[in-house]
Design an enzyme around this catalytic site. Structure first.
Site, PDB file in Angstrom:
ATOM      1  N   LYS A 240      -9.238  83.943  98.297  1.00 45.79           N
ATOM      2  CA  LYS A 240     -10.682  84.374  98.864  1.00 45.79           C
ATOM      3  C   LYS A 240     -10.955  85.849  98.981  1.00 45.79           C
ATOM      4  O   LYS A 240     -10.281  85.803 100.411  1.00 45.79           O
ATOM      5  CB  LYS A 240     -12.049  83.484  99.336  1.00 45.79           C
ATOM      6  CG  LYS A 240     -13.101  83.930  98.009  1.00 45.79           C
ATOM      7  CD  LYS A 240     -13.289  82.904  97.017  1.00 45.79           C
ATOM      8  CE  LYS A 240     -14.398  83.876  95.890  1.00 45.79           C
ATOM      9  NZ  LYS A 240     -14.246  82.412  94.635  1.00 45.79           N
TER      10      LYS A 240
ATOM     11  N   SER B  60      -8.318  82.900  84.140  1.00 47.60           N
ATOM     12  CA  SER B  60      -7.810  84.007  85.024  1.00 47.60           C
ATOM     13  C   SER B  60      -6.796  83.720  84.754  1.00 47.60           C
ATOM     14  O   SER B  60      -5.628  84.725  84.347  1.00 47.60           O
ATOM     15  CB  SER B  60      -8.326  83.806  86.723  1.00 47.60           C
ATOM     16  OG  SER B  60      -9.408  84.709  86.536  1.00 47.60           O
TER      17      SER B  60
ATOM     18  N   HIS C 266       1.013  76.372  98.545  1.00 44.68           N
ATOM     19  CA  HIS C 266       1.999  75.354  98.207  1.00 44.68           C
ATOM     20  C   HIS C 266       2.593  75.810  96.811  1.00 44.68           C
ATOM     21  O   HIS C 266       3.307  75.718  96.066  1.00 44.68           O
ATOM     22  CB  HIS C 266       0.953  74.076  98.606  1.00 44.68           C
ATOM     23  CG  HIS C 266       0.120  74.412  97.659  1.00 44.68           C
ATOM     24  ND1 HIS C 266      -1.555  74.246  97.328  1.00 44.68           N
ATOM     25  CD2 HIS C 266       0.002  73.323  96.136  1.00 44.68           C
ATOM     26  CE1 HIS C 266      -2.064  74.490  96.782  1.00 44.68           C
ATOM     27  NE2 HIS C 266      -0.938  74.450  95.620  1.00 44.68           N
TER      28      HIS C 266
ATOM     29  N   LYS D 147     -10.127  73.784  93.793  1.00 42.40           N
ATOM     30  CA  LYS D 147     -10.127  73.974  92.549  1.00 42.40           C
ATOM     31  C   LYS D 147      -9.496  74.236  91.443  1.00 42.40           C
ATOM     32  O   LYS D 147      -8.943  73.820  90.267  1.00 42.40           O
ATOM     33  CB  LYS D 147     -11.256  74.842  92.567  1.00 42.40           C
ATOM     34  CG  LYS D 147     -11.596  75.728  90.947  1.00 42.40           C
ATOM     35  CD  LYS D 147     -12.417  76.263  90.850  1.00 42.40           C
ATOM     36  CE  LYS D 147     -13.668  76.848  92.669  1.00 42.40           C
ATOM     37  NZ  LYS D 147     -14.249  78.140  92.136  1.00 42.40           N
TER      38      LYS D 147
ATOM     39  N   LYS E  72      -4.153  82.596  94.419  1.00 44.16           N
ATOM     40  CA  LYS E  72      -6.404  83.295  93.171  1.00 44.16           C
ATOM     41  C   LYS E  72      -7.315  82.684  93.982  1.00 44.16           C
ATOM     42  O   LYS E  72      -7.760  81.715  94.585  1.00 44.16           O
ATOM     43  CB  LYS E  72      -5.696  82.191  92.082  1.00 44.16           C
ATOM     44  CG  LYS E  72      -6.255  82.831  91.369  1.00 44.16           C
ATOM     45  CD  LYS E  72      -5.505  83.342  90.007  1.00 44.16           C
ATOM     46  CE  LYS E  72      -6.309  84.756  88.950  1.00 44.16           C
ATOM     47  NZ  LYS E  72      -7.370  85.738  89.656  1.00 44.16           N
TER      48      LYS E  72
HETATM   49  P1  NAD Z   1     -23.413  87.299  90.241  1.00 39.95           P
HETATM   50  O1  NAD Z   1     -23.391  88.202  91.340  1.00 39.95           O
HETATM   51  O2  NAD Z   1     -22.806  88.040  88.710  1.00 39.95           O
HETATM   52  O3  NAD Z   1     -24.566  86.434  90.134  1.00 39.95           O
HETATM   53  C1  NAD Z   1     -25.474  86.540  90.801  1.00 39.95           C
HETATM   54  C2  NAD Z   1     -27.132  86.083  91.046  1.00 39.95           C
HETATM   55  O4  NAD Z   1     -27.248  85.128  92.134  1.00 39.95           O
HETATM   56  C3  NAD Z   1     -27.294  87.195  91.051  1.00 39.95           C
HETATM   57  O5  NAD Z   1     -27.724  87.773  89.696  1.00 39.95           O
HETATM   58  C4  NAD Z   1     -28.517  87.259  92.207  1.00 39.95           C
HETATM   59  O6  NAD Z   1     -29.112  88.436  91.968  1.00 39.95           O
HETATM   60  C5  NAD Z   1     -28.704  85.438  92.291  1.00 39.95           C
HETATM   61  N1  NAD Z   1     -28.896  85.234  93.224  1.00 39.95           N
HETATM   62  C6  NAD Z   1     -28.756  85.840  95.080  1.00 39.95           C
HETATM   63  N2  NAD Z   1     -29.500  85.023  96.033  1.00 39.95           N
HETATM   64  C7  NAD Z   1     -30.616  84.530  95.168  1.00 39.95           C
HETATM   65  C8  NAD Z   1     -31.261  83.210  95.566  1.00 39.95           C
HETATM   66  N3  NAD Z   1     -31.478  83.792  96.927  1.00 39.95           N
HETATM   67  N4  NAD Z   1     -32.338  82.821  94.598  1.00 39.95           N
HETATM   68  C9  NAD Z   1     -32.149  82.979  93.728  1.00 39.95           C
HETATM   69  N5  NAD Z   1     -31.173  83.881  92.790  1.00 39.95           N
HETATM   70  C10 NAD Z   1     -30.289  84.696  93.577  1.00 39.95           C
HETATM   71  O7  NAD Z   1     -22.578  85.892  91.087  1.00 39.95           O
HETATM   72  P2  NAD Z   1     -21.711  85.372  89.864  1.00 39.95           P
HETATM   73  O8  NAD Z   1     -20.846  85.518  89.628  1.00 39.95           O
HETATM   74  O9  NAD Z   1     -22.613  84.550  88.341  1.00 39.95           O
HETATM   75  O10 NAD Z   1     -21.896  84.123  90.399  1.00 39.95           O
HETATM   76  C11 NAD Z   1     -22.537  83.582  91.205  1.00 39.95           C
HETATM   77  C12 NAD Z   1     -21.719  81.868  91.852  1.00 39.95           C
HETATM   78  O11 NAD Z   1     -20.795  81.459  91.344  1.00 39.95           O
HETATM   79  C13 NAD Z   1     -21.607  82.541  92.742  1.00 39.95           C
HETATM   80  O12 NAD Z   1     -21.052  81.377  94.469  1.00 39.95           O
HETATM   81  C14 NAD Z   1     -19.168  82.351  93.150  1.00 39.95           C
HETATM   82  O13 NAD Z   1     -19.070  81.914  94.135  1.00 39.95           O
HETATM   83  C15 NAD Z   1     -19.473  80.872  91.620  1.00 39.95           C
HETATM   84  N6  NAD Z   1     -18.429  80.813  90.851  1.00 39.95           N
HETATM   85  C16 NAD Z   1     -18.201  81.960  90.772  1.00 39.95           C
HETATM   86  C17 NAD Z   1     -17.392  83.002  89.768  1.00 39.95           C
HETATM   87  C18 NAD Z   1     -17.417  83.958  88.335  1.00 39.95           C
HETATM   88  O14 NAD Z   1     -15.651  83.922  87.439  1.00 39.95           O
HETATM   89  N7  NAD Z   1     -17.963  84.791  88.262  1.00 39.95           N
HETATM   90  C19 NAD Z   1     -16.512  81.065  89.342  1.00 39.95           C
HETATM   91  C20 NAD Z   1     -16.758  80.592  89.931  1.00 39.95           C
HETATM   92  C21 NAD Z   1     -17.525  80.530  91.013  1.00 39.95           C
END
Ligand code: NAD
Length: 476
Positions: free
Chosen positions: A109, A366, A68, A97, A73
């Site tokens: 995604k 972003s 839309h 979001k 993104k």
């Molecule tokens: P990342 O890979 O930098 O970090 C994730 C961390 O979680 C890692 O350190 C990993 O070891 C840990 N992890 C994985 N499985 C685990 C478990 N079972 N128990 C405990 N720790 C565990 O990822 P991120 O970018 O920080 O993303 C984390 C979440 O945030 C995801 O759901 C992602 O979709 C969401 N998110 C990220 C962003 C972004 O800008 N990076 C934006 C919006 C949402």
């Protein structure tokens, strides 16, 4: 950590259930609701890369939930658990979001089934470039159509490779850098993007605590100072959220739970020191600033004021929702609370600050990066020094007229013109506050009739209405 029961619906079904909860409150036709709910398309690619003397085959996805608004993104995730259902659920969340924070994008995604720890940096570069090639040639990476960003398992490094791959395939596209966000500064990134999602979590909590009426609903009192916080996931989002809440709001981070063990300290963990140790050793084991435990399940259910799941989806589910002992859950991860757990927690009176809002800091900054790339100029470059000159003039005049000196600290802070990082943080704070204002207004309005009405349903209602209005305007 508890894994979801078999009877629990999939991530995508869980998102749909939460969507349906909100649709009931809206005056939107069945047909339009269905159009918004469904994922427009998902492209699956299986590609080969010759590595370690043989062909290795990888499976990747790019899903477009709603067009839309364009470009669409959404991040690219690297994890072995990546599958079509997950990518589609995450793409849907991206649509909602962007709508809640009024970022003019549709939702998308991507994901690649890979454990980044299994491959060297050179190998990851070849794999990433090949995946990007497959998506670029189908316009699934494109500055005006589809703009990825980092997610779990990816970061600046991967985004720089993707941007470069796009440039090589589109040598005359002057806007090539805008094909992906979350890039390093020297490759067209923006100051404050890496910290943005964690920073947004902090701003969301700060705004929640600014509203005494909302804090009262959660059963808490006062501000963030001294509040006991549990964080799951110490990656980009979890680390930055923990760091800012600890260093700037004086909150106490009492447990940090990682996949291979947890760190606990009832007096509060020194987050930066814990991060330095974790980055060097890959574990909290041996760190002197807290107690290390290998088994972490019980810690997730430990008593705290605020629980921040910042790792992955489905971690609060039918198995453990009853045992969660937090007044507030702020969903830094996408989809950490399943629809079934959401219902249990709502009845318990736990306040959940929903993912589509709580972790929107990443997509907001972003958006700033994309705008910066299209305008080809750093924010603040034109006006900063002119602002400084005007502020200096005012201070000089006050000092001359009063014959008094303004304090040095005030003078320095007042005169300083806004640089890019200051502007990015200010824009993010403003975005988070505006979105929260619209959510809480609806929350309180509906709560007067139904005490179980929650912030998540309010967030879905606002987002869905905005997407519906766009579709109606488009004539669909
Ligand atoms: P990342 O890979 O930098 O970090 C994730 C961390 O979680 C890692 O350190 C990993 O070891 C840990 N992890 C994985 N499985 C685990 C478990 N079972 N128990 C405990 N720790 C565990 O990822 P991120 O970018 O920080 O993303 C984390 C979440 O945030 C995801 O759901 C992602 O979709 C969401 N998110 C990220 C962003 C972004 O800008 N990076 C934006 C919006 C949402």
């Amino acid at each position: 950590m508890a894994t979801a029961r078999k009877s629990e619906p999939s991530f995508r079904a869980s998102v749909n259930t939460l969507f349906d909860n909100a649709i009931r409150h809206l005056n939107i036709s069945k047909g339009l609701a269905e159009k918004i709910r469904v994922c427009n398309s998902t492209y699956t690619v299986r590609f080969g890369v010759k590595l370690r003397g043989d062909f290795q085959t990888f499976t990747g996805y790019r899903s477009v939930h709603s067009e839309h608004a364009e470009p669409v993104k959404g991040g690219i995730r690297y994890a072995l658990s990546v599958n079509q259902d997950e990518v589609e659920a995450l793409a849907a969340l991206m649509t909602y979001k962007c709508a809640i924070v009024e970022v003019p994008f549709g939702g998308s995604k991507g994901g690649l089934c890979i454990n980044p720890r299994d491959w060297s940096e050179d190998e990851l570069e070849r794999i990433t470039r090949r995946f990007a090639f497959e998506l670029i040639k189908r316009d699934l990476i494109n500055p005006s159509q589809n703009v990825p960003a980092p997610d779990m398992g990816t970061g600046e490094r991967e985004m720089a490779w993707i941007a470069d791959q796009y440039k090589r395939m589109n040598t005359t596209d002057i806007d090539a850098r805008a094909c992906v966000t979350g890039k390093p500064l020297n490759a067209g990134g923006i100051r404050g993007r890496t910290e943005a999602t964690g920073r947004g979590v902090q701003y969301a909590l700060q705004d929640f605590f600014r509203h005494k009426e909302d804090v009262k609903v959660s059963g808490l009192k006062g501000d963030l100072k001294g509040k006991r916080i549990i964080i799951q996931g110490f990656g980009n989002v979890g680390y930055h959220a923990a760091k800012f809440l600890h260093e700037e709001d004086d909150a106490r981070i009492v447990h940090i739970i990682e996949y291979n063990g947890a760190l606990s300290n009832p007096k509060g963990i020194k987050v930066q020191a814990a991060k330095d140790w974790f980055s060097e050793h890959g574990t909290f084991k041996g760190f002197s600033g807290g107690t290390f435990t290998e088994k972490t399940e019980h810690l997730f259910e430990a008593e705290c004021d605020i629980l921040i799941p910042a790792a992955m989806e489905g971690v609060i589910n039918l198995d453990n929702a009853d045992h969660i002992d937090a007044n507030v859950i702020i969903e830094a991860a996408n989809g950490p609370v399943t629809a079934g757990a959401d219902e249990i927690l709502r009845k318990k009176g736990t306040v959940i600050i929903p993912d589509m809002y709580a972790n929107a800091g990443g997509v907001t900054v972003s958006y700033f990066e994309w705008v910066k790339n299209l305008s080809h100029i750093r924010f603040g470059r034109m006006q900063r020094r002119e602002e400084e000159a005007r502020h200096r003039m005012l201070i000089d005049e006050i000092e001359r007229a009063t014959g008094d000196k303004v304090s040095k600290v005030f003078k320095e802070r007042y005169i300083k013109g806004a640089d890019e990082l200051t502007l990015v943080r200010s824009g993010l704070d403003d975005t988070m506050r505006n979105a929260y204002a619209s959510m809480r207004e609806l929350w309180h309005q509906k709560r007067s009739d139904d005490a179980n009405f929650d912030l998540r349903t309010a967030a879905y209602m606002i987002s869905i209405q905005r997407v519906a209005d766009s579709y109606r305007a488009l004539g669909l």
